[in-house]
Enzyme design. Sequence first.
Site, PDB file in Angstrom:
ATOM      1  N   ASP A  84       0.855  -1.197   0.000  1.00 52.27           N
ATOM      2  CA  ASP A  84       0.000   0.000   0.000  1.00 52.27           C
ATOM      3  C   ASP A  84       0.889   1.244   0.000  1.00 52.27           C
ATOM      4  O   ASP A  84       1.798   1.355   0.830  1.00 52.27           O
ATOM      5  CB  ASP A  84      -0.870  -0.053   1.273  1.00 52.27           C
ATOM      6  CG  ASP A  84      -1.963   0.994   1.302  1.00 52.27           C
ATOM      7  OD1 ASP A  84      -2.388   1.458   0.221  1.00 52.27           O
ATOM      8  OD2 ASP A  84      -2.405   1.339   2.414  1.00 52.27           O
ATOM      9  N   GLU A 135      -1.087   5.947  -8.627  1.00 51.29           N
ATOM     10  CA  GLU A 135      -1.945   6.980  -8.031  1.00 51.29           C
ATOM     11  C   GLU A 135      -1.758   8.326  -8.717  1.00 51.29           C
ATOM     12  O   GLU A 135      -0.639   8.740  -9.003  1.00 51.29           O
ATOM     13  CB  GLU A 135      -1.641   7.115  -6.533  1.00 51.29           C
ATOM     14  CG  GLU A 135      -2.477   8.209  -5.866  1.00 51.29           C
ATOM     15  CD  GLU A 135      -2.403   8.198  -4.339  1.00 51.29           C
ATOM     16  OE1 GLU A 135      -2.331   7.095  -3.748  1.00 51.29           O
ATOM     17  OE2 GLU A 135      -2.412   9.278  -3.743  1.00 51.29           O
ATOM     18  N   GLY A 178      -8.213   7.951   7.136  1.00 47.73           N
ATOM     19  CA  GLY A 178      -8.596   8.221   8.520  1.00 47.73           C
ATOM     20  C   GLY A 178     -10.050   8.669   8.609  1.00 47.73           C
ATOM     21  O   GLY A 178     -10.824   8.543   7.659  1.00 47.73           O
ATOM     22  N   GLY A 208      -9.141   5.410   1.550  1.00 51.74           N
ATOM     23  CA  GLY A 208      -9.856   6.098   2.625  1.00 51.74           C
ATOM     24  C   GLY A 208     -11.261   5.586   2.825  1.00 51.74           C
ATOM     25  O   GLY A 208     -12.184   6.366   3.063  1.00 51.74           O
ATOM     26  N   ASN A 231      -8.710   0.657   6.423  1.00 48.65           N
ATOM     27  CA  ASN A 231      -7.693   0.427   7.445  1.00 48.65           C
ATOM     28  C   ASN A 231      -8.172   0.938   8.815  1.00 48.65           C
ATOM     29  O   ASN A 231      -8.379   0.167   9.743  1.00 48.65           O
ATOM     30  CB  ASN A 231      -6.386   1.117   7.025  1.00 48.65           C
ATOM     31  CG  ASN A 231      -5.229   0.787   7.943  1.00 48.65           C
ATOM     32  OD1 ASN A 231      -5.316  -0.118   8.769  1.00 48.65           O
ATOM     33  ND2 ASN A 231      -4.141   1.520   7.822  1.00 48.65           N
ATOM     34  N   THR A 232      -8.389   2.240   8.908  1.00 48.12           N
ATOM     35  CA  THR A 232      -8.704   2.861  10.207  1.00 48.12           C
ATOM     36  C   THR A 232      -9.913   2.214  10.895  1.00 48.12           C
ATOM     37  O   THR A 232      -9.910   2.023  12.115  1.00 48.12           O
ATOM     38  CB  THR A 232      -8.964   4.373  10.012  1.00 48.12           C
ATOM     39  OG1 THR A 232      -7.836   4.927   9.333  1.00 48.12           O
ATOM     40  CG2 THR A 232      -9.149   5.091  11.328  1.00 48.12           C
TER      41      THR A 232
HETATM   42  P1  13P Z   1      -8.683   4.366   5.874  1.00 42.95           P
HETATM   43  O1  13P Z   1      -7.649   4.182   6.933  1.00 42.95           O
HETATM   44  O2  13P Z   1      -9.272   5.721   5.882  1.00 42.95           O
HETATM   45  O3  13P Z   1      -9.707   3.288   5.892  1.00 42.95           O
HETATM   46  O4  13P Z   1      -7.916   4.280   4.481  1.00 42.95           O
HETATM   47  C1  13P Z   1      -7.211   3.110   4.142  1.00 42.95           C
HETATM   48  C2  13P Z   1      -6.464   3.273   2.881  1.00 42.95           C
HETATM   49  O5  13P Z   1      -6.850   3.982   1.984  1.00 42.95           O
HETATM   50  C3  13P Z   1      -5.229   2.491   2.706  1.00 42.95           C
HETATM   51  O6  13P Z   1      -4.543   2.855   1.565  1.00 42.95           O
END
Ligand code: 13P
Length: 287
Positions: A84, A135, A178, A208, A231-232
């Site tokens: 990532d 990206e 986040g 995100g 992720n978050t």
């Molecule tokens: P979040 O932490 O906002 O879910 O985003 C994860 C992400 O885009 C990893 O590349």
Amino acid sequence: MFVNAKEMLQKAAKEHYAVAQININNLEWTKAALTTAQEQKSPIILGVTGGAAKYMGGFATVVAMAKTMDKCLGITVPVAIHLDHGSYDECIACVEAGFTSIMFDGSHFPFEENVAKTKEMIALAHKNGLTLEAEVGAIGGEEDGVVGNGDVADPAECKAIADLGVDFLAAGIGNIHGVYPDNWTGLNFDVLTKVAEVTGGLPLVLHGGTGIPAEMIQKAISLGVAKINVNTECQLAFAAATRKYIEDGGDKKGKGFDPRKLLAPGAEAIKKVVKEKFELFGSVGKA
Ligand code: 13P
């Protein structure tokens, strides 16, 4: 079953659902992600940042753990292990370590440099059977020290990068990593529509994924998003469940201090988030 992400994302783009990239942070995360994917018959992408890999003992450690676990647990759904937001050097390290997919994030370079380096990374990835994500337009927010400005990508730049032969493309459309601030104005669907038009069916990636309202997720998928990164949200769910266990005195009851017991509520909480994402993204039963 470890594979690169080409087939799973082409199928998702064609059939209008999205594959979840669930970022992993340790063994519990990996196991929660893999077992939920198997239970829900969903393809999955395990996302690994450079920082998370360093925490786990290096890229090769992560690959060995995830691939061996996949085999030992008898996971038959397609699983990709994906770098990532990789730097140039991290991409090279991940090809050597046995990743099946990499993201080269050159969005912070001047555009010409992003083009040149992405081109080089595509050649390296494809020579070794990996898929490559690029990206355009930095994703805002902070992730492992990578801070973007929440750009909205230029569709012409997206087309130029797509034409290099990337397998899937992350385009900034107002999304950030986040938790979203209260004054967030939402995803820019006009730009997403234009990017989808000029990139002609290429699977698009939405970073995100935490906290984007369900209707926006569904609209983004209908417009060509085939991979959504989360992720978050798993981290928050893990932390809340672990906090509750300790605040309820779980670690003080019998052998409740055993890490296998202490980390179990957090792992269950991750599984619940992953299952909800599969359902929202439409990938249940697609493997
Ligand atoms: P979040 O932490 O906002 O879910 O985003 C994860 C992400 O885009 C990893 O590349």
